[in-house]
Design a protein around this motif. Structure first.
Motif, PDB file in Angstrom:
ATOM      1  N   HIS A 416      38.023  38.600  37.069  1.00 25.73           N
ATOM      2  CA  HIS A 416      37.076  39.714  36.943  1.00 25.73           C
ATOM      3  C   HIS A 416      35.657  39.150  36.960  1.00 25.73           C
ATOM      4  CE1 HIS A 416      36.843  38.625  32.639  1.00 25.73           C
ATOM      5  NE2 HIS A 416      38.155  38.455  32.751  1.00 25.73           N
ATOM      6  N   GLY A 417      34.688  39.942  36.517  1.00 28.58           N
ATOM      7  CA  GLY A 417      33.283  39.581  36.690  1.00 28.58           C
ATOM      8  C   GLY A 417      32.857  38.273  36.077  1.00 28.58           C
ATOM      9  N   THR A 418      33.442  37.895  34.939  1.00 27.98           N
ATOM     10  CA  THR A 418      33.002  36.675  34.256  1.00 27.98           C
ATOM     11  C   THR A 418      33.851  35.447  34.601  1.00 27.98           C
ATOM     12  OG1 THR A 418      34.392  37.200  32.331  1.00 27.98           O
ATOM     13  CG2 THR A 418      32.121  38.029  32.310  1.00 27.98           C
ATOM     14  N   THR A 419      34.830  35.624  35.481  1.00 24.98           N
ATOM     15  CA  THR A 419      35.700  34.505  35.848  1.00 24.98           C
ATOM     16  C   THR A 419      34.937  33.490  36.700  1.00 24.98           C
ATOM     17  OG1 THR A 419      37.599  36.007  35.877  1.00 24.98           O
ATOM     18  CG2 THR A 419      37.898  33.850  36.921  1.00 24.98           C
ATOM     19  N   LYS A 420      35.043  32.218  36.359  1.00 22.54           N
ATOM     20  CA  LYS A 420      34.403  31.155  37.134  1.00 22.54           C
ATOM     21  C   LYS A 420      35.365  30.646  38.209  1.00 22.54           C
ATOM     22  CE  LYS A 420      30.840  31.222  34.362  1.00 22.54           C
ATOM     23  NZ  LYS A 420      29.547  31.804  34.810  1.00 22.54           N
ATOM     24  N   LYS A 421      34.806  30.165  39.326  1.00 21.43           N
ATOM     25  CA  LYS A 421      35.584  29.571  40.410  1.00 21.43           C
ATOM     26  C   LYS A 421      36.756  30.476  40.821  1.00 21.43           C
ATOM     27  CE  LYS A 421      34.359  24.839  39.108  1.00 21.43           C
ATOM     28  NZ  LYS A 421      34.845  23.483  38.761  1.00 21.43           N
ATOM     29  N   ARG A 422      36.407  31.713  41.171  1.00 23.42           N
ATOM     30  CA  ARG A 422      37.428  32.720  41.458  1.00 23.42           C
ATOM     31  C   ARG A 422      38.318  32.343  42.638  1.00 23.42           C
ATOM     32  NH1 ARG A 422      32.909  37.527  41.389  1.00 23.42           N
ATOM     33  NH2 ARG A 422      32.207  37.214  39.243  1.00 23.42           N
ATOM     34  N   LEU A 423      37.713  31.814  43.702  1.00 22.34           N
ATOM     35  CA  LEU A 423      38.506  31.461  44.881  1.00 22.34           C
ATOM     36  C   LEU A 423      39.490  30.338  44.576  1.00 22.34           C
ATOM     37  CD1 LEU A 423      35.850  31.683  47.748  1.00 22.34           C
ATOM     38  CD2 LEU A 423      37.560  33.370  47.094  1.00 22.34           C
ATOM     39  N   GLU A 424      39.092  29.400  43.720  1.00 21.43           N
ATOM     40  CA  GLU A 424      40.015  28.325  43.333  1.00 21.43           C
ATOM     41  C   GLU A 424      41.204  28.881  42.552  1.00 21.43           C
ATOM     42  OE1 GLU A 424      38.286  24.984  41.386  1.00 21.43           O
ATOM     43  OE2 GLU A 424      36.618  24.813  42.828  1.00 21.43           O
TER      44      GLU A 424
END
Length: 668
Positions: A416-424
């Motif tokens: 969601h919005g606060t997730t880091k490195k979403r594509l990974e």
């Protein structure tokens, strides 16, 4: 050798002729069978089957009805594989489309229909180098409609007031004009692109628009998801020279996820761009401004998913001084009615309908299953039935709390919005539950399955974008499952219309009933029986005279006119700014003269900025007011001189709606 080849070719030609003959006989048999089937069906209804009428029907299997000024309904039986313009709704077994100037620009209207509807030819009015240029015969029109945005008016040109250029372009587009003058890429700005992909072969449509970009310097590209808009943008950017001081480039996109994806694209397909392009989200406008303050200049800007720009952000980006520009979107329309902003920001529009691109790219539309369930908890149970943890899957949930619940139940990551490195995170996991941050642009090549649990009300745009994630995929046998509660389906099923418009096959399963029975699309829609009108003896009835003499109309007469009152109610029902709209009309009537935006605000006790231009647009849509300028102040007044046109347009709308009501039995 040559003799043998000639004999072989002659033999082959004979065999082909035999096959064609057999095929012709088969087609004739099929036609006869269809004829018999039609005839028997009509007889079962107690109706006479007229073969000649059926042939005429298939020559023109649609009805065109006026909707508004330069806008039409196109009504087509649902069994006809035919899409045109913008899909509005389905009534019983009929699809209803809307066609207008945007449809023409997007190549969404066939030539034979263009001849029938007679869209007005655009005026030759253009914007270039801070000037409005036009043909001499348009002087009075320019003075009347756009006088508040220009100065130093001459017979064929005028200077545009500072800060008004974007709104002027948007207003010209709203009038049906494309006010752009081609600005070819200058020789000193061009370089040979170095790319790790091709735009030839089946991708030649990309090459065609690339050449148009070189000729025009400003284009908007509106292809379906997965058609290669990103590749066109990379080729265009890489064809432009770069200098860190005088020829910078930028690309803006809605989310940080897409920023990361563009970096991956550049690294893989156009390595030079990694160092040359400022990749930003739309919220990072200030970074570009800061560079400009430091004396840096931009040669080109790319607006990714440009339909997503907040309305007040359009004009800010439009003020950036750049030579060339490019806009990208698979869904070039806005649900707040400001579609003209998209075209104003980007330039010459280029689009291809989905059906043509599906054929060109040799893609296959995946099936979409609609499950109608009793409750939210039934949705969680349904996920358990549908989910295969070994297949690459996205589970969409707009609700963060529901997303967390799904994440915990199936032990899968929640993006969601606060997730880091979403594509990974996506790359490392087979199944993920995601919020709307994954709606747009994300390309997952091994994606097999989408499950939608939670969504943004009736948004067609979101629905098309979400299923578009599967069109980016290289996987076969993919599918999309959408879970509705009964209440959601009744209130928000219009979000499915965008899928129907694009030609997707929707399979409906009503599991809210005791017996879980598969139902057909028409069974879950409120059907209306088609009314067969009785034949009436034709009588000549003279058309009543409706013309109103302008001299006999004052403010009170205008406001008491039945047509005007009805249109005011329609305008009020369409806008969220009801208080502002009513206040504007009331003040004009009270003052019996043109009133300024500031006067309207004060009369309502409002302070600060209000969205008056938006309110005025709703009133202008129905020709109820006209904009004028007095002493440098913007004002609006009742369109008393245009009352005959108001009445005539209303008559056209009523006639169209009456024919629709007759067709679908609304009056029963």
């Amino acid at each position: 050798m040559i003799k043998d080849k000639l004999e072989s070719t002659t033999k082959m030609a004979g065999e082909i002729r035999e096959k064609i003959k057999e095929l012709s006989e088969d087609l004739e048999s099929l036609n006869q069978l269809q004829h018999k089937t039609f005839a028997e069906y009509f007889q079962s209804l107690g109706l006479k089957f007229e073969e000649s009428e059926l042939k005429d029907f298939f020559k023109k299997p649609y009805i065109l009805l006026p909707k508004a000024k330069q806008e039409w309904y196109c009504i087509v039986p649902a069994f006809i594989n035919f899409q045109v313009g913008y899909f509005d709704r389905r009534e019983g077994s009929y699809n209803i489309y809307i066609i207008n100037k945007y449809s023409r620009w997007m190549n969404d209207i066939p030539e034979f229909m263009l001849e029938e509807i007679e869209l007005d030819e655009p005026d030759k009015i253009y914007v270039a180098n801070g000037e409005l240029r036009f043909e001499e015969n348009l002087l009075e029109k320019v003075r009347t409609k756009f006088g508040h945005r220009i100065k130093d008016l001459q017979k064929d040109k005028a200077k545009i007031k500072q800060g008004h250029e974007f709104e002027l372009i948007a207003e010209l587009i709203d009038e049906g004009n494309l006010p752009f003058i081609p600005k070819p890429i200058e020789e000193e700005d061009f370089r040979e692109p170095i790319l790790n992909f091709t735009t030839i072969g089946k991708y030649s449509f990309q090459e065609d628009v690339y050449k148009e970009f070189l000729k025009k310097g400003a284009v908007g590209v509106y292809w379906m998801t997965g058609a290669g808009k990103s590749f066109l943008a990379m080729k265009s950017l890489d064809s432009l020279d770069y200098d860190s001081k005088t020829k910078r480039k930028f690309l803006v996109t809605p989310t940080s996820t897409l920023v990361d994806q563009w970096k991956i694209y550049f690294e893989k397909y156009a390595p030079r761009l990694l160092e040359e392009v400022d990749i930003l989200t739309y919220q990072s406008y200030h970074k570009i401004v800061e560079n400009i303050k430091q004396g840096k200049k931009y040669i080109c800007g790319v607006f990714d998913e440009c339909d997503r720009l907040p309305a007040d952000t359009f004009s800010r980006f439009a003020t950036i001084d750049m030579k060339y520009r490019l806009g990208l979107s698979a869904t070039p329309y806005r649900e707040d009615g400001r579609t003209n902003y998209i075209f104003a920001l980007t330039g010459y529009p280029f689009g291809l309908d989905w059906k043509s691109l599906i054929q060109i790219l040799e893609k296959k539309l995946h099936p979409i299953n609609i499950y109608i369930l009793k409750s939210e908890q039934d949705k969680i149970k349904k996920i358990t039935e549908l989910l295969d943890l070994n297949k690459k899957t996205l589970i969409f949930s707009d609700s963060i709390s529901v997303g967390k619940q799904i994440s915990n139940k199936f032990n899968i990551p929640h993006i969601h919005g606060t997730t880091k490195k979403r594509l990974e995170v996506l790359e490392d996991n087979k199944v993920s539950v995601v919020s709307r941050v994954m709606d747009y642009g994300v390309s997952i090549k091994d994606l097999r399955h989408i499950i939608e649990v939670n969504f943004l009300f009736g948004s067609r745009k979101q629905q098309v974008q979400r299923t578009g994630r599967l069109l980016h995929s290289l996987s076969k046998n993919s599918r999309h499952d959408i879970l509705f509660t009964t209440n959601e389906f009744n209130n928000y099923k219009k979000r499915l219309f965008g899928l129907m418009e694009k030609g997707f096959k929707l399979n409906f399963f009503n599991e809210a009933t005791k017996d879980k029975i598969k139902v057909q699309e028409e069974d879950v829609r409120p059907l209306r029986e088609i009314k067969m009108p009785e034949k009436k003896k034709e009588e000549f009835v003279p058309e009543p005279t409706t013309s109103i003499q302008h001299g006999n109309v004052d403010y009170e007469t205008f406001l008491k006119n039945d047509t005007v009152q009805k249109l005011i109610k329609e305008a009020v029902s369409e806008t969220a700014q009801k208080k502002l709209l009513k206040g504007a009309l009331a003040l004009i009537f009270q003052k019996k003269r043109p009133v300024s935006y500031e006067e309207i605000r004060k009369s309502l006790g409002l302070t600060g900025t209000t969205n008056m231009p938006s309110v005025v647009r709703y009133l202008e849509k129905y020709e109820l007011v006209k904009k004028i300028k007095e002493g440098g102040t913007h004002k609006i007044d009742f369109n008393i001189e245009g009352i005959n046109e108001i009445v005539e347009l209303s008559k056209q709308r009523e006639k169209s709606q009456g024919l629709i009501d007759d067709l679908f039995g609304e009056g029963k």
